[in-house]
Scaffold this active site. Sequence first.
Site, mmCIF file in Angstrom:
data_model
loop_
_atom_site.group_PDB
_atom_site.id
_atom_site.type_symbol
_atom_site.label_atom_id
_atom_site.label_comp_id
_atom_site.label_asym_id
_atom_site.label_seq_id
_atom_site.Cartn_x
_atom_site.Cartn_y
_atom_site.Cartn_z
ATOM 1 N N SER A 274 0.849 -1.190 0.000
ATOM 2 C CA SER A 274 0.000 0.000 0.000
ATOM 3 C C SER A 274 0.893 1.251 0.000
ATOM 4 O O SER A 274 1.777 1.381 -0.844
ATOM 5 C CB SER A 274 -0.959 -0.055 1.193
ATOM 6 N N ASP B 249 -8.630 -5.755 -5.441
ATOM 7 C CA ASP B 249 -8.244 -4.610 -4.619
ATOM 8 C C ASP B 249 -8.654 -3.299 -5.300
ATOM 9 O O ASP B 249 -8.225 -3.023 -6.419
ATOM 10 C CB ASP B 249 -6.732 -4.636 -4.429
ATOM 11 N N HIS C 94 -5.947 -6.648 -1.185
ATOM 12 C CA HIS C 94 -4.890 -5.688 -0.895
ATOM 13 C C HIS C 94 -3.624 -6.392 -0.402
ATOM 14 O O HIS C 94 -3.628 -7.027 0.646
ATOM 15 C CB HIS C 94 -5.407 -4.702 0.158
#
Length: 490
Positions: free
Chosen positions: A168, A424, A449
Amino acid sequence: MSAMLAVFTVSLLCVGHGLPLSFQSRKHDGFQTECQFTEKYFTQTLDHFNFNSMGNGTFQQRYLITDKYWKEGYGPIFFYTGNEGDIWEFAANSGFITELAAQQGGLVIFAEHRYYGRSLPFGKDSFSSPQVGLLTVEQALADFALMISELKQQLAAPLCPVIAFGGSYGGMLSAYMRLKYPNMVAGALAASAPVLSTAGLGDSRQFFRDVTADFERVSPACRDAVRGAFQQLTELAQLQDYSRIQSEFFLCSPLASSQDIQQLYGLLRNAFTLMAMLDYPYSTHFMGNMPANPVKVGCETMLSGPDLLTNLRNTAGIVYNSTGELSCFDLYTLYLQCADPTGCGLGMDSLAWDYQACTEINLCYESNNVTDMFPPMAFTETDRERYCSQRWAVLPRPGWLKTQFWGDALSTASNIIFSNGDLDPWANGGVRRSLSSSLVAVNISEGAHHLDLRGSNAADPVSVISARKTEAELIAQWVEQERVRSQRSL
C-alpha cells in the site's frame, strides 16, 4: 522538544505476551511463521534537509529485526519500508518476507515510519505546528536510507544486497526508495502501491467504482441492494426523519443535521471499502477483524431479507461490530472524516495520515451513485484545499508526487515489482502492465490488498502462489546481480 525515548531492546516472540491474535504463531503448508523479531530503536536525524533546523536534533525510530535465517555477512537484507501505522501490525501480516528470508538466507528488518506507532519525533507534541512539518515522504525515505547505511556497518554487512518491500503506502515507499536511493536498495517489491492515483493521475471515480465492482462480482443483486438501501436512507434524510434513522442504524446519539447524515454516509461507505480491500480467502486480524471472504459475507447479509436498511446496518456491523459487543454505533468515534475519503483510521496514526493527505498524498476520490453504488460524496481539489487550510493551515501540492517521484514516467527506472490484486480497489491506481524486463507488473486475479505479502496459507488461490514464486525468482536475480556489481566495484 520532548524528551527522547530511552534506547532499549526487547525480544518479542509472536506467541503470548498479550499481543493481538494476529501475532500468534501459525503453521502454513509446513512453514512455521514464528516471526520472532527483536524490537530496537535507532537514533534518527530529525531533519535531513536543513542543518540548522530543530537544533540538529534526533529522535528514536523503532524497528524490528530478525537474523534467524541470515547467512551472516553474506545473505540479502530484506527491508520493509513502514507505512501509516504500528510496525508490529505490518510485520505480523507480511509473512512472505520472512518465508523468503528462510529460502534465501536473508536478514529481515521492518522499519517504522516517522510519526507513526512509537516513532513520534516530538512525543505528544508531534502533531503541533511547526513540528508536524517534518512529516514528509522525503524525510521518511531519508530515514530509511540512513538506517540501512548505518545498520549495514553495525552488522558488518557492507556488501549485503538490500531489497525494499512494502504494501500500500509502504509499497509506494519501497518503489520510491529504488527511484531515490538506488545506491542503497538493489530492488523493490511494491505491493498494491497506488503510485499513479495518489500522484493525481487517473480518474477520481475509479476507487469507489472498483469497490462496487467487487460486490457486483459476487452478485449484481448485491450491488442493487446496497444502492437501494442508500436510496431509502437518503429519502429518510430528505424528510429529516432523524429519529427513524437513529433507530434503524442503532446510533448512540440522535442525528441533528445534514453533517450527521454525511458522517453516516462516510461510515457506511468505509465499511464496504474495508471489506473490498481485505477480501482475503481466510479470516484476518489486520485493520480490524474480518471473516473469510468478507465481500461474499457482506453480500449474503445485504440479501438476507426484504428490509434493506436492516441489512445495510448488519453489513456495516461486519466491520464495526465483529465481536457483537457494541449495543449502539457512535458515528464520530468509529469513523473519522479526513483528507482521505477512503478512511484515515483512528487514533494518533489517523492524525499523521490526515496531514500527509493534506500535503503530498493526493486522495481526491469521489462516489457519485452513477459509476458506483454509494451516495454522491465529492472530494475535489477545492474541497481538499479548503479542509486542509482549516485543519492544518497548509495548502496541498497536487502535482508534487508526480514531479518528485516521476508519476507515470517510470520507464527509465529498474528492478521494481508492482504487484496488484484484481479484487483490490487500489489496484487500478497502480502500475498494471510491465514497463520493461525489470519493471514488472504482477497481477493477481484472486488477490485483495497486498495478499502476496501475507504468509502462505492453505486457502491461498493459485494466482497468489504463482505471484510469490515469480517475485522470489526476480528478487533472487537482483540479489545475485548486486553481488556481482559490488565485487566488480571493489
